[in-house]
Every structure is written in C-alpha cells, then in structure tokens.
Design a protein around this motif. Sequence first.
Motif, PDB file in Angstrom:
ATOM      1  N   GLY A  97      54.714  39.629  47.355  1.00  0.00           N
ATOM      2  CA  GLY A  97      56.113  39.223  47.498  1.00  0.00           C
ATOM      3  C   GLY A  97      56.543  38.079  46.606  1.00  0.00           C
ATOM      4  N   GLN A  98      55.645  37.582  45.758  1.00  0.00           N
ATOM      5  CA  GLN A  98      55.970  36.480  44.865  1.00  0.00           C
ATOM      6  C   GLN A  98      55.922  36.948  43.407  1.00  0.00           C
ATOM      7  N   ALA A  99      56.970  36.650  42.665  1.00  0.00           N
ATOM      8  CA  ALA A  99      56.985  37.013  41.245  1.00  0.00           C
ATOM      9  C   ALA A  99      55.887  36.249  40.508  1.00  0.00           C
ATOM     10  N   LEU A 100      55.199  36.950  39.627  1.00  0.00           N
ATOM     11  CA  LEU A 100      54.135  36.325  38.845  1.00  0.00           C
ATOM     12  C   LEU A 100      54.729  35.713  37.573  1.00  0.00           C
ATOM     13  N   ALA A 101      54.282  34.535  37.219  1.00  0.00           N
ATOM     14  CA  ALA A 101      54.759  33.905  35.989  1.00  0.00           C
ATOM     15  C   ALA A 101      54.330  34.705  34.772  1.00  0.00           C
ATOM     16  N   GLN A 102      53.157  35.350  34.865  1.00  0.00           N
ATOM     17  CA  GLN A 102      52.629  36.169  33.778  1.00  0.00           C
ATOM     18  C   GLN A 102      52.014  37.411  34.399  1.00  0.00           C
ATOM     19  N   PRO A 103      52.144  38.592  33.781  1.00  0.00           N
ATOM     20  CA  PRO A 103      51.642  39.824  34.399  1.00  0.00           C
ATOM     21  C   PRO A 103      50.139  39.778  34.685  1.00  0.00           C
ATOM     22  N   ARG A 104      49.716  40.677  35.543  1.00  0.00           N
ATOM     23  CA  ARG A 104      48.316  40.787  35.936  1.00  0.00           C
ATOM     24  C   ARG A 104      47.865  42.233  35.820  1.00  0.00           C
ATOM     25  N   LEU A 105      46.705  42.452  35.187  1.00  0.00           N
ATOM     26  CA  LEU A 105      46.114  43.791  35.177  1.00  0.00           C
ATOM     27  C   LEU A 105      45.477  44.043  36.533  1.00  0.00           C
ATOM     28  N   VAL A 106      45.820  45.178  37.149  1.00  0.00           N
ATOM     29  CA  VAL A 106      45.279  45.572  38.447  1.00  0.00           C
ATOM     30  C   VAL A 106      44.550  46.905  38.272  1.00  0.00           C
ATOM     31  N   VAL A 107      43.304  46.953  38.782  1.00  0.00           N
ATOM     32  CA  VAL A 107      42.482  48.164  38.685  1.00  0.00           C
ATOM     33  C   VAL A 107      42.141  48.591  40.105  1.00  0.00           C
ATOM     34  N   ASP A 108      42.961  49.438  40.674  1.00  0.00           N
ATOM     35  CA  ASP A 108      42.803  49.829  42.071  1.00  0.00           C
ATOM     36  C   ASP A 108      41.528  50.658  42.250  1.00  0.00           C
ATOM     37  N   GLY A 109      40.737  50.293  43.251  1.00  0.00           N
ATOM     38  CA  GLY A 109      39.515  51.042  43.530  1.00  0.00           C
ATOM     39  C   GLY A 109      38.250  50.342  43.097  1.00  0.00           C
ATOM     40  N   ASP A 110      38.336  49.274  42.299  1.00  0.00           N
ATOM     41  CA  ASP A 110      37.144  48.542  41.889  1.00  0.00           C
ATOM     42  C   ASP A 110      36.520  47.818  43.084  1.00  0.00           C
ATOM     43  N   VAL A 111      35.197  47.670  43.050  1.00  0.00           N
ATOM     44  CA  VAL A 111      34.477  46.986  44.124  1.00  0.00           C
ATOM     45  C   VAL A 111      34.719  45.484  44.041  1.00  0.00           C
ATOM     46  N   LYS A 112      34.468  44.904  42.879  1.00  0.00           N
ATOM     47  CA  LYS A 112      34.723  43.487  42.634  1.00  0.00           C
ATOM     48  C   LYS A 112      35.952  43.346  41.747  1.00  0.00           C
ATOM     49  N   GLY A 135      36.551  41.698  38.983  1.00  0.00           N
ATOM     50  CA  GLY A 135      36.378  41.212  37.617  1.00  0.00           C
ATOM     51  C   GLY A 135      37.333  41.809  36.615  1.00  0.00           C
ATOM     52  N   ARG A 136      37.799  43.026  36.865  1.00  0.00           N
ATOM     53  CA  ARG A 136      38.746  43.648  35.932  1.00  0.00           C
ATOM     54  C   ARG A 136      40.198  43.419  36.331  1.00  0.00           C
ATOM     55  N   TYR A 137      40.423  42.595  37.353  1.00  0.00           N
ATOM     56  CA  TYR A 137      41.768  42.119  37.654  1.00  0.00           C
ATOM     57  C   TYR A 137      41.993  40.900  36.768  1.00  0.00           C
ATOM     58  N   VAL A 138      42.785  41.060  35.714  1.00  0.00           N
ATOM     59  CA  VAL A 138      42.973  39.987  34.732  1.00  0.00           C
ATOM     60  C   VAL A 138      44.304  39.298  35.003  1.00  0.00           C
ATOM     61  N   SER A 139      44.234  38.038  35.385  1.00  0.00           N
ATOM     62  CA  SER A 139      45.452  37.262  35.649  1.00  0.00           C
ATOM     63  C   SER A 139      46.006  36.676  34.352  1.00  0.00           C
ATOM     64  N   ASP A 140      47.307  36.385  34.376  1.00  0.00           N
ATOM     65  CA  ASP A 140      47.987  35.764  33.228  1.00  0.00           C
ATOM     66  C   ASP A 140      47.738  36.526  31.932  1.00  0.00           C
ATOM     67  N   VAL A 141      47.967  37.838  31.976  1.00  0.00           N
ATOM     68  CA  VAL A 141      47.769  38.671  30.784  1.00  0.00           C
ATOM     69  C   VAL A 141      48.815  38.314  29.729  1.00  0.00           C
ATOM     70  N   VAL A 142      48.334  38.016  28.527  1.00  0.00           N
ATOM     71  CA  VAL A 142      49.244  37.750  27.413  1.00  0.00           C
ATOM     72  C   VAL A 142      49.133  38.814  26.326  1.00  0.00           C
ATOM     73  N   ASP A 143      48.012  39.539  26.296  1.00  0.00           N
ATOM     74  CA  ASP A 143      47.812  40.566  25.267  1.00  0.00           C
ATOM     75  C   ASP A 143      47.186  41.814  25.865  1.00  0.00           C
ATOM     76  N   LEU A 144      47.601  42.967  25.355  1.00  0.00           N
ATOM     77  CA  LEU A 144      46.915  44.230  25.582  1.00  0.00           C
ATOM     78  C   LEU A 144      46.517  44.755  24.210  1.00  0.00           C
TER      79      LEU A 144
END
Length: 311
Positions: free
Chosen positions: A273-288, A290-299
């Motif tokens: 419910g809170q807007a993120l200052a910078q986008p985040r990569l979300v990988v649904d289904g991962d156990v840990k 680690g692939r949720y990358v916060s503050d994404v600036v580059d793809l």
Amino acid sequence: MIRRCSLSIVLAAILLALTAGGSAAFPRPQQATVSVAGDVGTPMTYSLMQLDALPQTTFTVAQRWWWGSRTHSDQGVSLETLVNDAAPTLPAATKNASLRVIVTVSSRWAGSVTFTLGELDPNFGNHPAYLALKQDKRWLPAPELVVPGDEFAARTLFSVDSITVGVQNPTPTTPPAGAVTIEDGPFTRTLSAGLLAALPTHTLNVSFLAGTASQTHTEVGPTLADVLRAAHLRFDLNTWVAAVGSDGYVATVTPAEAFVGGRPLQISLNEDGQALAQPRLVVDGDVKGGRYVSDVVDLVVGQGVAPHPGW
C-alpha cells in the motif's frame, strides 16, 4: 512364399526389439558429448558414459505441446550441478554472486535456451532443469534438456552438446527518481516514473525467506515483460535480464521463467500500500528473496551466447 515368410520373421524380430522396453533393447549410445565452457574456472567435456556416472535424478515430466501432451519418466543429470562443477567465475566479496550467472544450453540442430543459475538453485528459484539421458527406461541418442516444472515444453531441447556460462557484472547508472534505464547492447532508453505507472498493473501476494524469517508482501506494478515491451525490446527463450539496484546489487532472471515456467516476474511500484521511491524486481515463487532487487535503476538485457553459427 519362402522369401515373404523370411521377411515377415525379420520384421517381427525388429518390432519385438523396439517394443521390448528397457535399456537392453536400446544400448547406451557412445558418440555424443556435452561441453561446459564460458566464464568458468574448470571447463569440462563429458561423454555420455561420464554423464551417466554422475548422480542421477528420476522425474516425471508432462511434455505439453500445442497439439497435446505426453507424460514420460526421465532420468538425467541436474543442469545446476554441471554448472557448479565447472566453477563459474564469480566476483569476489559480492553478496549472492551466483545470482549473476546465466546458463545457455545449446544444440547444433535445435537452437539454444538460456536460464539463470538463480532459477535452478533450490535455495532461490527451485525450478530445476536436467539433461535427460533416458526416457521411459530407454537410452536417448543424445542428452535432452528437460524442465519438468514448466507449463509447456518450449524449453525442451534435443541433442544438447554445449553449455555456456556467463557472469553479468553491470554497474548502476543514475536515472531520474522513480525511472529505470533499459540497456540492450548499444541501445539505451530510460522509462520515466510516469511511463511505468501508466503500464497495466498486476497485484501479487508474495512470500519468501529473508535469512531464516519469512516475509509476506503485496506488490503492485507492471510485469517485466510489459516493461521490456514499453522499451520496444523483443525477448525470447534465449533472453536474460540483469536487474541492478542503486547500491550495485545484481540479480538475473529470464522472461522465459514467466511465459514458459509460469513464475510471475514483476517491476513493483507499490509495496503493502505504499508507493516505492524506486521500482523493485519481484520474482514470485522463489524460496529466498535474493532475486527481489530493491531500488532498481537499471535493467540490462542480453542474449545467451550460443556456440553454433546461425543460432
């Protein structure tokens, strides 16, 4: 009459051999080899006999094609094991450095498919792939790439002969607040916060481990595929994407994880419910996480290296 009878006996003998089942009717092939090379410390080349000597996994796979599906019992070697045994060349003192590794599996006759080591790793994506050596107890003429957890068989690859490992080490740029820079070789485009917000959004309720504690979040934003399309990029089974955080953290994914593997990939713009200052990569289904990358600036987008000309 005698000639016709003899021919019938020969044909019957051939049919019996083909339908008898088991490895005795199909002796182990000897000619095929599989190489593991690229950004590795220990390049390897395996014969079928050497692959057969490695730890084997037996698994059931439903191969789904547009005309129908068939279920098989396969036996083979974990792709993750083959990559790790070759010792990918990882940057020193980097958190979750293995998540930078991409893996391209190739066949001289059937093309190539690219994975990330993070997808295969049981601690993260837990979505294994195998080089099958036997199918329904019969030897295959050459190793076959099989991904039993996929929704359909697009990543099945016949006559595998090479595995090429790459390690992605991009550095972060500084786009405007809320924007993401898309890099594909010489092509660069920055998607503004407004443009990202205008894309169709999806809501994901995700859970993952952070250390030993479980986290659950509600993420809202466009799919990774829609973000790539907004940058006018095409992607296929050989495409990889490295998400780069503002702090230099990097994790790789492939669009095929979503459109073949059925594992949603999202560029979240809003969390709980809170807007993120910078986008985040979300990988649904991962156990840990680690692939949720916060503050994404580059793809950073690329294609797996296929060693055979024409692919």
